[in-house]
Design a protein around this motif. Sequence first.
Motif, PDB file in Angstrom:
ATOM      1  N   VAL A  88      56.103  64.911  27.378  1.00 52.11           N
ATOM      2  CA  VAL A  88      56.464  63.691  28.098  1.00 52.11           C
ATOM      3  C   VAL A  88      57.966  63.734  28.322  1.00 52.11           C
ATOM      4  CG1 VAL A  88      56.591  61.162  27.985  1.00 52.11           C
ATOM      5  CG2 VAL A  88      54.547  62.344  27.150  1.00 52.11           C
ATOM      6  N   VAL A 144      47.904  67.809  27.769  1.00 50.07           N
ATOM      7  CA  VAL A 144      49.251  67.264  27.975  1.00 50.07           C
ATOM      8  C   VAL A 144      50.216  68.090  27.133  1.00 50.07           C
ATOM      9  CG1 VAL A 144      50.777  65.295  27.585  1.00 50.07           C
ATOM     10  CG2 VAL A 144      48.495  64.927  28.545  1.00 50.07           C
ATOM     11  N   HIS A 203      58.422  62.306  34.084  1.00 50.88           N
ATOM     12  CA  HIS A 203      57.182  63.040  34.378  1.00 50.88           C
ATOM     13  C   HIS A 203      56.418  63.318  33.099  1.00 50.88           C
ATOM     14  CE1 HIS A 203      60.116  66.378  33.689  1.00 50.88           C
ATOM     15  NE2 HIS A 203      59.078  67.003  33.140  1.00 50.88           N
ATOM     16  N   ILE A 204      55.141  63.645  33.286  1.00 51.09           N
ATOM     17  CA  ILE A 204      54.292  64.116  32.193  1.00 51.09           C
ATOM     18  C   ILE A 204      53.912  65.541  32.525  1.00 51.09           C
ATOM     19  CG2 ILE A 204      52.072  63.825  31.016  1.00 51.09           C
ATOM     20  CD1 ILE A 204      52.361  60.800  31.623  1.00 51.09           C
ATOM     21  N   THR A 263      58.994  66.284  23.520  1.00 53.34           N
ATOM     22  CA  THR A 263      59.690  65.220  24.255  1.00 53.34           C
ATOM     23  C   THR A 263      60.902  65.784  24.975  1.00 53.34           C
ATOM     24  OG1 THR A 263      58.899  63.511  22.740  1.00 53.34           O
ATOM     25  CG2 THR A 263      60.924  63.028  23.951  1.00 53.34           C
ATOM     26  N   SER A 278      57.132  57.958  39.057  1.00 52.67           N
ATOM     27  CA  SER A 278      57.002  59.032  38.093  1.00 52.67           C
ATOM     28  C   SER A 278      56.325  60.239  38.729  1.00 52.67           C
ATOM     29  CB  SER A 278      56.206  58.534  36.886  1.00 52.67           C
ATOM     30  OG  SER A 278      56.265  59.476  35.844  1.00 52.67           O
ATOM     31  N   ILE A 327      59.390  56.821  32.466  1.00 54.82           N
ATOM     32  CA  ILE A 327      58.789  58.150  32.341  1.00 54.82           C
ATOM     33  C   ILE A 327      59.140  58.918  33.611  1.00 54.82           C
ATOM     34  CG2 ILE A 327      56.655  59.488  32.098  1.00 54.82           C
ATOM     35  CD1 ILE A 327      56.955  57.767  29.684  1.00 54.82           C
TER      36      ILE A 327
END
Length: 138
Positions: free
Chosen positions: A79, A76, A7-8, A127, A51, A5
């Motif tokens: 992702v 959120v 980053h979020i 995404t 991350s 991952i």
Amino acid sequence: MLSRIDHIGIAVRDLDAAIQVYERRLGLQVSGRERLESEGIEIAMIAIGESRIELITPLNSDSKVEKFLQERGEAVHHVAYATENVGASLQRAAIGGAQLLDGAARPGAHGTQIGFVHPKSVCGVLTEFVQADGETGA
Ligand code: CO
């Protein structure tokens, strides 16, 4: 092909207030802020291990992030997965039946290449694929 991952992304109304939340409540440190005028957003990055958290706020009412906030509130937003090759990752997603938002890699922040897949194709989650500056994308 996807290695971790990267980053979020989290959509926020007030970037200063959100930075305070992450710094005061979680003890994390913002490493940089950047205005991306072409995307109509301002972001703040928070490093956490290998991350990052990307706080995102809209700069104007035309921003897609503004639309997201009106529909979903702070939440959120996406992702992002690190990849060696954004184009190949997009192609793989398309072959797997995904609807792409970017048909090919395009420039992101800090010399990265990025590409997005429609959230409806990935269990409701927008995404992103990210290829770091300097990775060859063989
Ligand atoms: Co992102």
